[in-house]
Write an enzyme that holds these catalytic residues in place. Structure first.
Site, PDB file in Angstrom:
ATOM      1  N   GLY A  90      -0.025   3.730  -2.675  1.00  0.00           N
ATOM      2  CA  GLY A  90       1.123   4.612  -2.509  1.00  0.00           C
ATOM      3  C   GLY A  90       0.725   6.065  -2.333  1.00  0.00           C
ATOM      4  N   ARG A  91      -0.513   6.331  -2.660  1.00  0.00           N
ATOM      5  CA  ARG A  91      -0.974   7.719  -2.491  1.00  0.00           C
ATOM      6  C   ARG A  91      -2.440   7.773  -2.135  1.00  0.00           C
ATOM      7  NH1 ARG A  91      -2.097  10.081  -8.435  1.00  0.00           N
ATOM      8  NH2 ARG A  91      -2.373   8.102  -9.501  1.00  0.00           N
ATOM      9  N   ASP A 123       5.483  10.632  -4.433  1.00  0.00           N
ATOM     10  CA  ASP A 123       5.286  11.632  -3.374  1.00  0.00           C
ATOM     11  C   ASP A 123       3.969  11.454  -2.628  1.00  0.00           C
ATOM     12  OD1 ASP A 123       3.466  12.377  -5.278  1.00  0.00           O
ATOM     13  OD2 ASP A 123       4.279  14.387  -5.607  1.00  0.00           O
ATOM     14  N   GLY A 124       3.161  10.490  -3.062  1.00  0.00           N
ATOM     15  CA  GLY A 124       1.896  10.245  -2.376  1.00  0.00           C
ATOM     16  C   GLY A 124       0.814  11.245  -2.715  1.00  0.00           C
ATOM     17  N   ASP A 246      -3.622  -4.709 -10.932  1.00  0.00           N
ATOM     18  CA  ASP A 246      -3.878  -3.910  -9.730  1.00  0.00           C
ATOM     19  C   ASP A 246      -4.944  -2.850 -10.003  1.00  0.00           C
ATOM     20  OD1 ASP A 246      -1.596  -2.953 -11.357  1.00  0.00           O
ATOM     21  OD2 ASP A 246      -1.726  -1.198 -10.068  1.00  0.00           O
TER      22      ASP A 246
HETATM   23  P1  AMP Z   1      -1.638   3.626 -10.827  1.00  0.00           P
HETATM   24  O1  AMP Z   1      -0.785   3.729 -12.048  1.00  0.00           O
HETATM   25  O2  AMP Z   1      -2.277   4.912 -10.407  1.00  0.00           O
HETATM   26  O3  AMP Z   1      -2.576   2.492 -10.857  1.00  0.00           O
HETATM   27  O4  AMP Z   1      -0.622   3.335  -9.645  1.00  0.00           O
HETATM   28  C1  AMP Z   1       0.247   2.234  -9.636  1.00  0.00           C
HETATM   29  C2  AMP Z   1       1.008   2.203  -8.334  1.00  0.00           C
HETATM   30  O5  AMP Z   1       1.814   3.367  -8.175  1.00  0.00           O
HETATM   31  C3  AMP Z   1       0.137   2.131  -7.094  1.00  0.00           C
HETATM   32  O6  AMP Z   1       0.804   1.349  -6.149  1.00  0.00           O
HETATM   33  C4  AMP Z   1       0.068   3.567  -6.669  1.00  0.00           C
HETATM   34  O7  AMP Z   1      -0.227   3.698  -5.306  1.00  0.00           O
HETATM   35  C5  AMP Z   1       1.469   4.047  -6.984  1.00  0.00           C
HETATM   36  N1  AMP Z   1       1.503   5.495  -7.213  1.00  0.00           N
HETATM   37  C6  AMP Z   1       1.003   6.166  -8.263  1.00  0.00           C
HETATM   38  N2  AMP Z   1       1.222   7.482  -8.144  1.00  0.00           N
HETATM   39  C7  AMP Z   1       1.889   7.666  -6.986  1.00  0.00           C
HETATM   40  C8  AMP Z   1       2.408   8.802  -6.293  1.00  0.00           C
HETATM   41  N3  AMP Z   1       2.274  10.036  -6.768  1.00  0.00           N
HETATM   42  N4  AMP Z   1       3.023   8.589  -5.111  1.00  0.00           N
HETATM   43  C9  AMP Z   1       3.168   7.357  -4.621  1.00  0.00           C
HETATM   44  N5  AMP Z   1       2.712   6.246  -5.224  1.00  0.00           N
HETATM   45  C10 AMP Z   1       2.072   6.391  -6.390  1.00  0.00           C
HETATM   46 MG    MG Z   2      -3.894   1.767  -9.665  1.00  0.00          MG
END
Ligand code: AMP
Ligand code: MG
Length: 476
Positions: A90-91, A123-124, A246
């Site tokens: 997502g980012r 927001d990516g 994930d």
């Molecule tokens: P994480 O908690 O970093 O492992 O992320 C879990 C999911 O949320 C993944 O699919 C990430 O790509 C998405 N994600 C985390 N932060 C963001 C962000 N700021 N914008 C878009 N997607 C996000």
């Molecule tokens: Mg992750």
């Protein structure tokens, strides 16, 4: 002149529904915070070109180098035990893969590179703090000899990201053996996409486990790699903090440094993550959670394990049942080494647990207690030094039955320097004011974690009461 990197992009050659093709979204004003020249050399990349305006623009996502085929990977996953059928990058955007100096394929990915079709409501982007944290901790892990994704570069973007408040944005360039997760397999399995699942399996076997011939053998290798990895984490007091499926690679590298932490005072129930209210990912639960995650991988792979589903379940279960022994062996090897032992005795597990129990009871510093075993000052780490003295008698006797030279072995097995929370926090707070000197200083110390560095002894010190950082945040 456009930057040209020697890309060879195997993931981009997989079926189109494995990812979304898109370029990073440019940022306002990229400034390089750090370039990891050692890693650049490992990758066969020219540090000077990477430092040039084109290089910095590349790390920011403002320039797409020749040969890159940017894409966001699709994956799913269990987050805190709850199923999420679609997550995905997502980012993060994978620029492509390069073959490093040793012939290994390595992903080059920008984290914080703008929205993708998988961004959901995000927001990516990435905030500066988490980018600095991941840079520091992933590089420290590497220097500790623990399989991990790496940090090639960090840049500030000149843009603000909105979290609880406005924060400076940053992009981390992450390097990994691959970014394929347990959740990547779950993504295809959950859709009943057997062709996709088979293509992914073939890709992963060719890329990470060429000695495997079947999905079952792939599962066996991933289980073994994760058992070794988690034992290494336990040996340095590392708490990942968000072991969702994930966030678990199939390569066996540590990935996704969010609310992670190295413990100061030892306790098996330690939790740092602000979002882990129930302690699902507490320090000592990590091996159990790993099995749980690997069971999800096993389930995802079942359709590729032959037409007889019951036989497949039985075979996969047998592989999963091997984890506790594999983990225990790796854990014992880790902690035997930490006690300076080279031979095996039946009572070694008791000896190890007896020390850990005393440390937990008295809140002894994990890193400093083990490090001090080499110079005889470990008792100073205990508020009741007699607790150590009692244990020490047995340990000394045990060392007497082992090979000479324990002191050198102890120093090689027990780091003096880990990325302590309060030091990371200090580096982040300074970074937020535009001062990256503490960040660079911390990274420099952590490059030789096992060395005696008298000039840097302050970095080995446990936090004082008012320096303790008890919570870490994922910062998404
Ligand atoms: P994480 O908690 O970093 O492992 O992320 C879990 C999911 O949320 C993944 O699919 C990430 O790509 C998405 N994600 C985390 N932060 C963001 C962000 N700021 N914008 C878009 N997607 C996000
Ligand atoms: Mg992750």
């Amino acid at each position: 002149m456009p930057l040209s990197l020697p890309f060879d992009n195997s993931y981009a050659r997989l079926p189109g529904h494995f990812y979304a093709r898109l370029d990073p979204t440019p940022v306002s004003d990229p400034v390089l915070i750090a370039l990891n020249e050692g890693l650049a050399a490992e990758l066969g990349l020219d540090a000077e070109a990477l430092r040039s305006p084109m290089g910095v623009a590349t790390f920011a996502g403002n320039h797409v180098p020749m040969g890159a085929e940017p894409l966001a990977q699709a994956y799913a996953g269990h987050q805190f035990g709850g199923w999420v059928p679609q997550l995905g990058d997502g980012r993060a955007i994978l620029l492509g893969e390069v073959i490093d100096r040793t012939g290994q394929r390595r992903d080059i990915q920008l984290k914080g590179a703008g929205p993708t079709p998988f961004s959901r409501r995000g927001d990516g982007r990435a905030a500066l703090g988490p980018v600095l944290r991941e840079y520091i901790v992933s590089e420290a892990m590497h220097r500790l000899g623990i399989p991990t994704t790496r940090a090639l570069a960090a840049v500030t973007t000149g843009d603000y990201v909105i979290r609880e408040r406005g924060l400076p944005g940053a992009v981390l360039t992450r390097v990994a053996a691959s970014h394929i997760r347990v959740g990547t397999f779950q993504y295809f399995a959950a859709r009943g996409d057997l062709a996709g699942l088979q293509a992914l399996t073939d890709h992963v076997i060719a890329r990470h486990y060429p000695q495997a011939e079947t999905a079952l053998e792939l599962l066996r290798h991933v289980i073994a790699a994760q058992a070794r990895l988690i034992a290494r984490w336990m040996g340095v007091g590392f708490i990942h903090g968000v072991m969702n499926t994930d966030n678990m690679t199939v390569s066996g590298e540590t990935i996704d440094y969010g609310p992670c932490a190295f413990m100061d005072a030892y306790h098996p129930d330690k939790v740092f993550s602000s979002i882990d209210a129930r302690g699902r990912y507490a320090f000592a639960r990590q091996p159990d959670i790993a099995v749980w995650n690997l069971a999800q991988l096993g389930s995802a792979l079942l359709p590729l394990m032959g037409p007889d589903e019951n036989a497949a379940i039985e075979a996969a279960t047998a592989e999963l049942h091997a984890f506790p022994d594999l983990f225990r062996d790796a854990w014992l090897a880790e902690f035997r080494a930490k006690l300076g032992l080279t031979t095996l005795e039946d009572n070694d597990p008791d000896l190890i647990h007896a020390l850990l129990d005393r440390m937990a009871q008295l809140g002894a510093d994990f890193t400093n207690t083990f490090r001090a075993l080499a110079n005889g000052s470990a008792r100073d780490q205990f508020v009741e030094p007699e607790a150590f003295d009692q244990w020490n008698t047995g340990w000394q006797a045990r060392l007497g039955r082992d090979a000479p030279g324990a002191e050198t072995r102890l120093r090689a097995a027990n780091p003096a320097f880990i990325p302590r929370n309060h030091r990371i926090e200090e580096a982040i707070q300074a970074g937020l004011t535009g001062d990256f000197a503490p960040f660079h200083a911390l990274n420099a110390v952590l490059q030789q974690p096992f060395d005696h560095q008298p000039a840097n002894s302050a970095y080995a010190r446990a936090p004082t009461k008012d320096q303790i950082v008890a919570r870490t945040f994922c910062g998404t």
